[in-house]
Design an enzyme around this catalytic site. Structure first.
Site, PDB file in Angstrom:
ATOM      1  N   GLU A  36       0.825  -1.214   0.000  1.00  0.00           N
ATOM      2  CA  GLU A  36       0.000   0.000   0.000  1.00  0.00           C
ATOM      3  C   GLU A  36       0.858   1.263   0.000  1.00  0.00           C
ATOM      4  OE1 GLU A  36      -3.081   0.540  -0.515  1.00  0.00           O
ATOM      5  OE2 GLU A  36      -3.585  -1.585  -0.654  1.00  0.00           O
ATOM      6  N   TYR A 119      -6.895   6.038   4.805  1.00  0.00           N
ATOM      7  CA  TYR A 119      -7.003   5.101   3.687  1.00  0.00           C
ATOM      8  C   TYR A 119      -6.174   3.835   3.941  1.00  0.00           C
ATOM      9  CZ  TYR A 119      -5.698   2.577  -0.347  1.00  0.00           C
ATOM     10  OH  TYR A 119      -5.435   1.519  -1.161  1.00  0.00           O
ATOM     11  N   ASP A 137      -9.557   5.579  -1.920  1.00  0.00           N
ATOM     12  CA  ASP A 137      -8.405   6.211  -2.576  1.00  0.00           C
ATOM     13  C   ASP A 137      -8.909   7.026  -3.781  1.00  0.00           C
ATOM     14  OD1 ASP A 137      -9.035   4.365  -4.515  1.00  0.00           O
ATOM     15  OD2 ASP A 137      -7.007   3.523  -4.681  1.00  0.00           O
TER      16      ASP A 137
END
Ligand code: SF4
Length: 356
Positions: A36, A119, A137
């Site tokens: 991520e 997020y 996102d």
């Protein structure tokens, strides 16, 4: 429109269209976290290469926490946004110190780690632990804005809250991991920023933006980022088989990366102007033989909030001045071992290829 229906369509689409990526085949929170962070601001193809290399060298939290920061930066070299690497390293140490080396399991704990925002916490918690948090996102903002024909700016506080609540209300609580992945992949592959193929879209019968003919105008963004020009004059100084380098410190771009001695100026300057400056004269004070080997005006280097106009001067000297003591003296053939910005990296490549 039924929320469950949208989520079912998205997940069905995802299962038939998803890309085969290593971080989708694991529930290890460490690997998901690394992926991520790498994927923020980085395309998947490039990110994949870095992910494989990074996790091979640092396969778990302990390995990352135990590494030297310079080495972590070296593995990040070329990816940009280097604060991501510094934060990863700091957070790995936080996990060792505060959580006994075990990746935290609740959203609050995950959010307490350096460099992790809403997020990323939602992505880790849903992918690794199947907790019901919607991960919103840029792709998800776009899909929702179009699907529900919403013109609230996605970069304002109100818009962020609204879209997050909307995503949360659509989330399939039985499979939050799949739902989040499906939403993001749908935005990345189907509902793309420019000219999406709405004809082939499984949600086209339900898409309010499409029926209002506003797809190309959504999502709405507030202001444009102000881009500031900066003028970097790099002095690639070498002699006696050694090259001068320094580590960037302070609160600025490329912190903790290495570079050549730098003189930043308010505007573009000529060699005559630069070499007449006090800072330049002090640096070379007392050196008898200074040979300007080459001047290389590199292409402008664009970052998110800055555009850098770089010039490199290769300077050969036969001795080092006292004021050069503040720089590292690195053997010429070991310069490549230091983590540098993409700008310096490209210069080194040009220099090695002698393409001046
Ligand atoms: S119909 Fe077009 S705009 Fe609407 S969700 Fe599908 S791809 Fe996106």
């Amino acid at each position: 429109m039924e929320d469950r229906e949208i989520s079912d369509i998205l997940i069905h689409w995802y299962e038939g269209n998803k890309r085969d990526l290593p971080w989708r085949k694991t529930s290890d929170p460490y690997l998901i976290w690394i992926s991520e962070i790498i994927l923020q601001q980085t395309r998947v193809v490039q990110g994949l290469e870095y992910f494989n290399r990074f996790t091979e060298r640092f396969p778990n939290v302990a390995a990352l926490a135990g590494a030297d920061e310079d080495e972590v930066m070296k593995y990040w070299q070329g990816l940009g946004y280097y604060s991501r690497a510094r934060n990863l390293h700091a957070a790995a140490r936080q996990i060792m110190n505060d959580f006994g080396g075990v990746f935290p399991r609740t959203r609050e704990e995950v959010l307490s780690l350096r460099g992790i925002g809403d997020y990323t916490a939602a992505a880790i918690c849903s992918f690794a632990y199947r907790l019901s948090y919607a991960a919103v996102d840029g792709n998800v903002f776009r899909v929702l804005a179009r699907l529900f024909d919403i013109d609230l700016p996605i970069d304002g506080g109100e818009g962020k809250k609204y879209f997050t609540a909307l995503a949360q209300s659509l989330l399939d609580e039985r499979r939050p991991d799949l739902f989040n992945q499906a939403m993001m992949e749908f935005g990345a592959l189907q509902c793309v920023p420019k000219s999406p193929d709405c004809e082939s879209c499984p949600l086209n019968g339900k898409c309010l933006g499409l029926s209002a003919r506003r797809v190309e105008r959504l999502p709405v963004k507030n202001g444009k980022t102000v881009v500031k020009p900066r003028y970097f004059n790099y002095l690639y100084v070498h002699g006696q088989g050694m090259t001068l380098l320094s580590k960037r410190m302070g609160n600025d771009i490329w912190r903790n990366l290495y570079e050549f001695p730098l003189i930043e100026t308010e505007r573009a300057v000529t060699w005559e102007e630069l070499s007449g400056m006090v800072v330049f004269q002090e640096l070379f004070d007392g050196i008898e033989n200074i040979e300007i080997v080459r001047e290389y005006v590199a292409k402008k280097h664009v970052l998110s909030h800055r555009v850098i106009f770089p010039v490199f001067y290769e300077i050969r000297i036969d001795s080092f001045s006292r004021s050069m003591g503040k720089y590292l003296k690195v053997p010429d053939d070991r310069v490549g071992e230091y983590a540098v910005s993409r700008l310096i990296q490209s210069y080194l490549e040009v220099r090695d290829g002698l393409l001046f």
